[in-house]
Write a protein that holds these residues in place. Structure first.
Motif, short mmCIF file in Angstrom:
data_model
loop_
_atom_site.label_atom_id
_atom_site.label_comp_id
_atom_site.label_asym_id
_atom_site.label_seq_id
_atom_site.Cartn_x
_atom_site.Cartn_y
_atom_site.Cartn_z
N GLY A 360 0.85 -1.19 0.00
CA GLY A 360 0.00 0.00 0.00
C GLY A 360 0.88 1.23 0.00
O GLY A 360 2.12 1.13 -0.02
N ASP A 361 0.27 2.41 0.04
CA ASP A 361 1.02 3.66 0.04
C ASP A 361 0.98 4.31 1.42
O ASP A 361 1.33 3.68 2.39
N ASN A 362 0.55 5.55 1.52
CA ASN A 362 0.63 6.25 2.81
C ASN A 362 -0.28 5.64 3.87
O ASN A 362 0.05 5.66 5.06
N ASP A 363 -1.41 5.08 3.46
CA ASP A 363 -2.24 4.37 4.44
C ASP A 363 -1.48 3.16 4.99
O ASP A 363 -1.64 2.79 6.16
N ALA A 364 -0.63 2.56 4.16
CA ALA A 364 0.17 1.43 4.62
C ALA A 364 1.25 1.88 5.60
O ALA A 364 1.66 1.10 6.47
N MET A 365 1.73 3.11 5.47
CA MET A 365 2.68 3.61 6.47
C MET A 365 2.01 3.61 7.84
O MET A 365 2.59 3.15 8.83
N LEU A 366 0.78 4.13 7.92
CA LEU A 366 0.08 4.15 9.20
C LEU A 366 -0.19 2.73 9.70
O LEU A 366 -0.03 2.43 10.89
N PHE A 367 -0.58 1.84 8.78
CA PHE A 367 -0.77 0.45 9.17
C PHE A 367 0.52 -0.14 9.74
O PHE A 367 0.52 -0.81 10.77
N ASN A 368 1.64 0.09 9.05
CA ASN A 368 2.92 -0.45 9.51
C ASN A 368 3.27 0.02 10.90
O ASN A 368 3.81 -0.72 11.71
N MET A 369 2.98 1.30 11.19
CA MET A 369 3.27 1.83 12.52
C MET A 369 2.40 1.13 13.57
O MET A 369 2.89 0.75 14.65
N ALA A 370 1.12 0.94 13.26
CA ALA A 370 0.23 0.25 14.20
C ALA A 370 0.66 -1.20 14.39
O ALA A 370 0.66 -1.72 15.52
N MET A 371 1.06 -1.86 13.31
CA MET A 371 1.49 -3.26 13.40
C MET A 371 2.79 -3.37 14.19
O MET A 371 2.96 -4.27 15.02
N ALA A 372 3.73 -2.47 13.92
CA ALA A 372 5.00 -2.50 14.66
C ALA A 372 4.76 -2.30 16.16
O ALA A 372 5.39 -2.96 16.99
N ARG A 373 3.87 -1.38 16.50
CA ARG A 373 3.57 -1.14 17.92
C ARG A 373 2.96 -2.38 18.57
O ARG A 373 3.30 -2.74 19.71
N ALA A 374 2.06 -3.05 17.85
CA ALA A 374 1.47 -4.28 18.39
C ALA A 374 2.53 -5.36 18.60
O ALA A 374 2.53 -6.07 19.62
N MET A 375 3.45 -5.50 17.65
CA MET A 375 4.50 -6.50 17.78
C MET A 375 5.46 -6.16 18.91
O MET A 375 5.91 -7.04 19.65
N LEU A 376 5.77 -4.88 19.07
CA LEU A 376 6.64 -4.48 20.17
C LEU A 376 5.98 -4.70 21.52
O LEU A 376 6.63 -5.11 22.49
N GLU A 377 4.68 -4.43 21.60
CA GLU A 377 3.98 -4.71 22.86
C GLU A 377 4.01 -6.20 23.19
O GLU A 377 4.09 -6.59 24.35
N ALA A 378 3.93 -7.05 22.15
CA ALA A 378 4.01 -8.49 22.39
C ALA A 378 5.41 -8.90 22.86
O ALA A 378 5.55 -9.77 23.70
N LEU A 379 6.44 -8.25 22.31
CA LEU A 379 7.81 -8.56 22.69
C LEU A 379 8.19 -7.97 24.05
O LEU A 379 9.08 -8.48 24.73
N GLU A 380 7.55 -6.86 24.42
CA GLU A 380 7.82 -6.15 25.68
C GLU A 380 9.30 -5.84 25.89
O GLU A 380 9.91 -6.26 26.86
N PRO A 381 9.93 -5.12 24.97
CA PRO A 381 11.35 -4.78 25.15
C PRO A 381 11.52 -3.74 26.25
O PRO A 381 10.60 -2.97 26.57
N ALA A 382 12.70 -3.69 26.81
CA ALA A 382 13.02 -2.67 27.80
C ALA A 382 12.99 -1.29 27.15
O ALA A 382 13.30 -1.14 25.96
#
Length: 422
Positions: A360-382
């Motif tokens: 996707g284009d710019n909407d995919a940028m926003l999606f990627n940010m939301a997906m990355a945040r979800a994955m980071l919350e699952a990983l729970e990094p320091a």
């Protein structure tokens, strides 16, 4: 530029994770986020203790109903650059003058610039964005003849938006994102090795090519042709218009690959960085070393290594911060990013992080940010606190921004700023 709204449903579990994340939960979340942001599909990979787990959702091709699979090839866009940088650093000294190398390997072209700056450009300057121009590399329709690397750097591909690449500032004086440096890098390696070896696929998990000869299964392919049995995702504009396939210069933006394949490559780079016995240890150290900030911090909230961005993050140990490597990506119809902790307490059992590729284009940028945040919350990094940044559901005000700025400013404002500095 960033607006606040109610937060997305968190993925954090009651018990702190130590190893594997819940892939099924992340795939469900990915499907919800695709629908919310109007994006066709996603191929992602979560990396935990050096193990790579694929996360797929949505469609590689909406018209045919082809779903995204772990083997679906996506355009990697600028995620091609770290792979290309490592290839160059296995062949050339980082401080070698580029014009001397071009001459030695028979190229008729030279880097030019005022005050003799062209002759001062080194291999390192090509890959750390500190000398040349041309921020964004345009795509060429699949039906058209593909310009050669010499045509691209010399201004003979102006039909497609490629002016001659020049040294636009004193080399090493300031950061300014440059696809042009990777056009020159491709031309140099093609002169030195021949196109077939220069653009050979990257292979095996911890296998590093010698002079472009791959080892093991291909993980990142610099070629344009889709191998038999593979599916290539279709690129989409915002609103769902299909773009088909555009060709991009391989080193700057044209590699194809999978999220899991790139994740394995990043695990290999992490291993090489920490393992003195690894044959690529010296190259990995060059790519991931701490360097003076010449402006990359303002660009996207991370320092520039060589071919890759680096961010130090608070780990709870003031003397030993976590270190993350990252890059963003944007081709017409595709967006991507990776963010991997390769050193520090959080990487004690192996690298941890994520790769996200979407069509996707710019909407995919926003999606990627939301997906990355979800994955980071699952990983729970320091050192990661989403309370420090606005919610993705608020959107991202891109008014007044150049197209090529949107992806890196979105990553900085919606994800990277959630990390505490040491």
């Amino acid at each position: 530029m960033l607006l606040a709204r109610a937060s997305l449903r968190p993925l954090r579990s009651a018990a702190k994770r130590s190893l594997a994340v819940d892939a099924t939960q992340l795939e469900d979340t990915a499907a919800q986020l695709l629908k919310r942001h109007g994006v066709a599909g996603v191929q992602a990979a979560v990396i935990d203790a050096g193990e790579v787990t694929p996360i797929n959702a949505g469609f590689a091709d909406v018209a045919s109903g082809t779903p995204v699979a772990t083997s679906t090839l996506f355009q990697l866009a600028s995620l091609s650059k770290p792979v290309a940088a490592r290839r160059a650093l296995t062949r050339f000294d980082a401080d070698a003058p580029v014009n001397d190398l071009l001459k030695a390997h028979g190229s008729p072209w030279r880097v030019e610039g005022q005050d003799g700056w062209g002759d001062a450009v080194t291999v390192s300057h090509l890959i750390d964005h500190s000398a040349l121009g041309l921020h964004y590399v345009p795509g060429v329709p699949e039906s058209e003849p593909k310009p050669s690397s010499l045509e691209l750097v010399s201004g003979r591909a102006e039909k497609w938006g490629y002016a001659a690449v020049e040294c636009v500032k004193k080399p090493g004086s300031a950061f300014a994102y440059s696809g042009g440096g990777f056009l020159v890098l491709q031309h140099l390696l093609e002169c030195a090795l021949g196109p077939d070896k220069a653009l050979a696929p990257c292979g095996g998990r911890f296998g590093y090519e010698l002079d472009g000869a791959p080892t093991g299964e291909s993980l990142v392919d610099f070629g344009f042709d889709v191998p038999a049995g593979k599916t290539h995702a279709v690129g989409y504009r915002d609103g769902g218009e299909g773009l088909g396939r555009l060709w991009f210069p391989p080193f700057a933006a044209g590699a194809m690959g999978t999220a899991s394949g790139l994740g394995e490559w990043l695990c290999g780079l992490s291993k090489a960085h920490r393992d003195r016995g690894d044959g690529m240890h010296a190259v990995a150290r060059l790519m991931l070393e701490r360097r003076k900030d010449l402006g990359a911090g303002a660009f996207m909230g991370a320092r520039m290594g060589r071919g890759i961005f680096i961010r130090d993050v608070a780990s709870g140990d003031a003397r030993n911060p976590d270190r993350w490597m990252l890059h963003q990506a944007a081709n017409d119809g595709f967006r991507g990013l990776f963010l991997v902790c390769f050193d520090g307490p959080s990487a004690a059992n192996g690298p941890r992080g994520l790769v996200v590729l979407s069509n996707g284009d710019n909407d995919a940028m926003l999606f990627n940010m939301a997906m990355a945040r979800a994955m980071l919350e699952a990983l729970e990094p320091a050192g990661f606190d989403l309370g420090r940044v606005p919610d993705v559901a608020a959107g991202f005000d891109s008014s007044g921004l150049k197209q090529e700025e949107i992806v890196n400013l979105g990553l900085r404002g919606l994800v990277l700023n959630a990390f505490l500095e040491p």
